[in-house]
Design an enzyme around this catalytic site. Structure first.
Site, PDB file in Angstrom:
ATOM      1  N   GLY A 235       5.153  12.251 -10.076  1.00  0.00           N
ATOM      2  CA  GLY A 235       3.970  11.531 -10.531  1.00  0.00           C
ATOM      3  C   GLY A 235       2.914  12.517 -10.980  1.00  0.00           C
ATOM      4  O   GLY A 235       3.199  13.680 -11.248  1.00  0.00           O
ATOM      5  N   GLU A 237       0.550  13.590  -9.093  1.00  0.00           N
ATOM      6  CA  GLU A 237       0.333  14.604  -8.050  1.00  0.00           C
ATOM      7  C   GLU A 237       1.381  14.582  -6.957  1.00  0.00           C
ATOM      8  O   GLU A 237       1.487  15.542  -6.210  1.00  0.00           O
ATOM      9  CB  GLU A 237      -1.077  14.470  -7.449  1.00  0.00           C
ATOM     10  CG  GLU A 237      -1.308  13.176  -6.715  1.00  0.00           C
ATOM     11  CD  GLU A 237      -2.496  13.251  -5.742  1.00  0.00           C
ATOM     12  OE1 GLU A 237      -3.139  12.213  -5.561  1.00  0.00           O
ATOM     13  OE2 GLU A 237      -2.747  14.322  -5.177  1.00  0.00           O
ATOM     14  N   ASP A 338      -8.505   6.436 -10.277  1.00  0.00           N
ATOM     15  CA  ASP A 338      -7.525   6.977 -11.228  1.00  0.00           C
ATOM     16  C   ASP A 338      -6.737   5.846 -11.891  1.00  0.00           C
ATOM     17  O   ASP A 338      -5.510   5.838 -11.871  1.00  0.00           O
ATOM     18  CB  ASP A 338      -6.582   7.919 -10.473  1.00  0.00           C
ATOM     19  CG  ASP A 338      -5.628   8.670 -11.405  1.00  0.00           C
ATOM     20  OD1 ASP A 338      -5.951   8.828 -12.600  1.00  0.00           O
ATOM     21  OD2 ASP A 338      -4.561   9.088 -10.927  1.00  0.00           O
TER      22      ASP A 338
HETATM   23  N1  LIG Z   1       5.128   0.848  -4.826  1.00  0.00           N
HETATM   24  C1  LIG Z   1       5.748   1.226  -5.926  1.00  0.00           C
HETATM   25  N2  LIG Z   1       6.677   0.422  -6.510  1.00  0.00           N
HETATM   26  C2  LIG Z   1       7.321   0.801  -7.633  1.00  0.00           C
HETATM   27  N3  LIG Z   1       7.134   1.974  -8.245  1.00  0.00           N
HETATM   28  C3  LIG Z   1       6.256   2.825  -7.722  1.00  0.00           C
HETATM   29  C4  LIG Z   1       5.515   2.497  -6.542  1.00  0.00           C
HETATM   30  N4  LIG Z   1       4.727   3.537  -6.257  1.00  0.00           N
HETATM   31  C5  LIG Z   1       4.937   4.460  -7.203  1.00  0.00           C
HETATM   32  N5  LIG Z   1       5.853   4.053  -8.099  1.00  0.00           N
HETATM   33  C6  LIG Z   1       6.321   4.805  -9.289  1.00  0.00           C
HETATM   34  O1  LIG Z   1       6.130   6.196  -9.073  1.00  0.00           O
HETATM   35  C7  LIG Z   1       5.181   6.753 -10.001  1.00  0.00           C
HETATM   36  C8  LIG Z   1       4.340   7.799  -9.297  1.00  0.00           C
HETATM   37  O2  LIG Z   1       3.689   7.198  -8.175  1.00  0.00           O
HETATM   38  P1  LIG Z   1       2.130   7.368  -7.902  1.00  0.00           P
HETATM   39  O3  LIG Z   1       1.806   6.650  -6.651  1.00  0.00           O
HETATM   40  O4  LIG Z   1       1.389   6.980  -9.103  1.00  0.00           O
HETATM   41  O5  LIG Z   1       2.057   8.949  -7.649  1.00  0.00           O
HETATM   42  P2  LIG Z   1       1.096  10.056  -8.272  1.00  0.00           P
HETATM   43  O6  LIG Z   1      -0.093  10.089  -7.384  1.00  0.00           O
HETATM   44  O7  LIG Z   1       1.882  11.299  -8.202  1.00  0.00           O
HETATM   45  O8  LIG Z   1       0.773   9.646  -9.655  1.00  0.00           O
HETATM   46  C9  LIG Z   1       4.410   5.552 -10.507  1.00  0.00           C
HETATM   47  O9  LIG Z   1       3.852   5.780 -11.785  1.00  0.00           O
HETATM   48  C10 LIG Z   1       5.465   4.466 -10.500  1.00  0.00           C
HETATM   49  O10 LIG Z   1       6.302   4.547 -11.634  1.00  0.00           O
HETATM   50 MG   LIG Z   2       0.040   7.929 -10.309  1.00  0.00          MG
END
Ligand SMILES: Nc1ncnc2c1ncn2[C@@H]1O[C@H](COP(=O)(O)OP(=O)(O)O)[C@@H](O)[C@H]1O
Ligand SMILES: [Mg+2]
Length: 423
Positions: A235, A237, A338
């Site tokens: 992702g 971060e 964000d």
């Molecule tokens: N609860 C969730 N259900 C489905 N996909 C998820 C979920 N959480 C994260 N993802 C997937 O993982 C990616 C990265 O997660 P995220 O929480 O945005 O992390 P980061 O802080 O690194 O951006 C998201 O853009 C999404 O595609």
């Molecule tokens: Mg994210």
């Protein structure tokens, strides 16, 4: 600014890099989308070099301050300072005041220099990583005079290595403003038949990079890699492992950050994310259920939600829903921090907000407007035809939200810190 990106692209042979431009008057990220270079993130106040100079002027040091801070930082121990990243944007003014105060209060100047470098360069590196994530690209180039700083280059190199991306920093003579990079861009434009008679040309200091029609690249060069295609996602971060009905999110230590700063950010954000994800659901905004949280390890376990990131499935209705959701959490007294199109999951008929790690409690109209601004910017940076989508975001917000926030948003959008920073 476009030439900074192009010289990096030209020398590295990269296809479609994101460019971090870090100079005296500038600090922003540029990425190519749909025939234009878009500003993916930028400073909310001054350029990075000017920010450092404010601190060194306070100490009575002569201009330029950057190299002196770099030299003194080598003899110092890390000193904690405020860290300010808001989605894709960042600001330096709070850090600079805190740095001046620290020196006035007797902290060793070497330590404050070390803390200053560690903090502001970590911010730039983090936002560069966010830009890679947002655009789905894995090439980064550097531009701007501050790019001569060895610590900044080391951090960017380290971030890219950890992420599996490629990094290129031009040699110093092509980092500073220089005729060579302008000539290279000019040659590319000339080859593309993009010319202008000298008699018709003039200087427009308000010309933003995203107003330049990029005629010298094919339209097919847009990045198409889908970062959600694999099981484990990098992702903006964190690392996210997707299982059948749950996802495990790990804020792994970032090698580029000072260990104290790293530990602090990972724990703070993991805690905020668990708390605010649930708080949003309580005010009717769809979010994943939090099954488990461990702030010291930086891990969270969530319910898996949606079928796609909004980035891959933009629509007017979904943008309107995000507008409504942001208004609902603002009314509850906090911001997402964000809200990009990758932090919205869509599926069935629901639009979920995820990734609340940069969120915080605030009743300030300015913070609420910034949240909305970040979302609009990310839509503008990823959509082919953004106008109807942006209008829908505002419509959704207006249906539930405070009118003062949209008034402030106009002001944020018109502030033009960027325009005046170009000279
Ligand atoms: N609860 C969730 N259900 C489905 N996909 C998820 C979920 N959480 C994260 N993802 C997937 O993982 C990616 C990265 O997660 P995220 O929480 O945005 O992390 P980061 O802080 O690194 O951006 C998201 O853009 C999404 O595609
Ligand atoms: Mg994210």
């Amino acid at each position: 600014m476009v030439a900074h990106l192009e010289i990096g692209r030209h020398r590295s042979g990269f296809d479609s890099p994101v460019c971090l431009n870090a100079s005296g008057a500038n600090a922003h990220l540029l990425g190519y989308h749909n025939g234009r270079y878009r500003i993916l993130g930028e400073t909310m106040d001054t350029g990075v070099g000017n920010a450092i100079d404010k601190f060194t002027r306070h100490l009575g040091w002569s201009h330029p301050g950057g190299p002196k801070v770099e030299r003194r930082a080598r003899e110092g121990e890390y000193h904690d300072l405020p860290y300010v990243v808001k989605g894709m944007d960042f600001s330096f003014s709070g850090i600079m005041s805190a740095a001046k105060d620290a020196v006035d209060d007797g902290a060793p100047v070497e330590d404050v220099c070390a803390g200053l470098q560690e903090t502001i360069f970590a911010m730039l590196t983090e936002v560069a990583e966010r830009a890679l994530s947002l655009t789905g690209t894995d090439e980064l180039v550097l531009g701007g005079g501050v790019g001569q700083n060895a610590r900044l280059r080391e951090m960017l190199e380290s971030m890219c290595e950890q992420r599996g991306a490629e990094f290129y920093a031009p040699e110093p003579r092509f980092l500073r403003d220089n005729a060579g990079m302008i000539a290279v861009l000019g040659a590319k434009m000339y080859d593309a038949g993009d010319t202008l008679a000298v008699s018709e040309s003039s200087v427009d200091p308000n010309f933003r990079p995203d107003e330049v029609a990029v005629t010298w690249r094919g339209d097919d060069e847009d990045v198409v890699r889908d970062p959600t295609a694999s099981e484990t996602i990098r992702g903006a971060e964190a690392t996210v492992t997707i299982e059948a009905d749950r996802v495990i999110k790990r804020r792994v230590p970032k090698a580029y950050r000072h260990p104290s700063l790293d530990e602090r950010l990972r724990a703070e954000r993991t805690r905020a994310e668990a708390r605010l994800t649930s708080a949003a659901r309580r005010v009717g905004v769809p979010t994943p259920v939090v099954y488990d949280v461990d702030p010291t390890e930086g891990t969270l376990v969530f319910q898996r939600v949606g079928d796609d990131d909004l980035a891959a499935a933009l629509s007017v209705d979904r943008c309107r829903a995000v507008g409504r959701h942001l208004a609902a959490i603002h009314a509850a007294g906090f911001v997402h921090g964000d809200p990009t199109t990758r932090n919205v999951r869509v599926g069935d008929d629901r639009t979920y907000l995820i990734d609340f790690g940069l969120g915080y409690h605030t009743g300030h109209v300015e913070d609420h407007a910034m949240d909305l601004h970040v979302f609009k910017q990310s839509v503008a940076g990823t959509a082919a035809d953004a106008e109807p989508l942006l209008a829908a975001v505002e419509e959704g917000y207006a249906a539930v939200g405070d009118a003062a926030v949209r008034t402030r948003l106009r002001e944020v959008e018109g502030r033009g810190r960027y325009q005046s920073a170009t000279q």
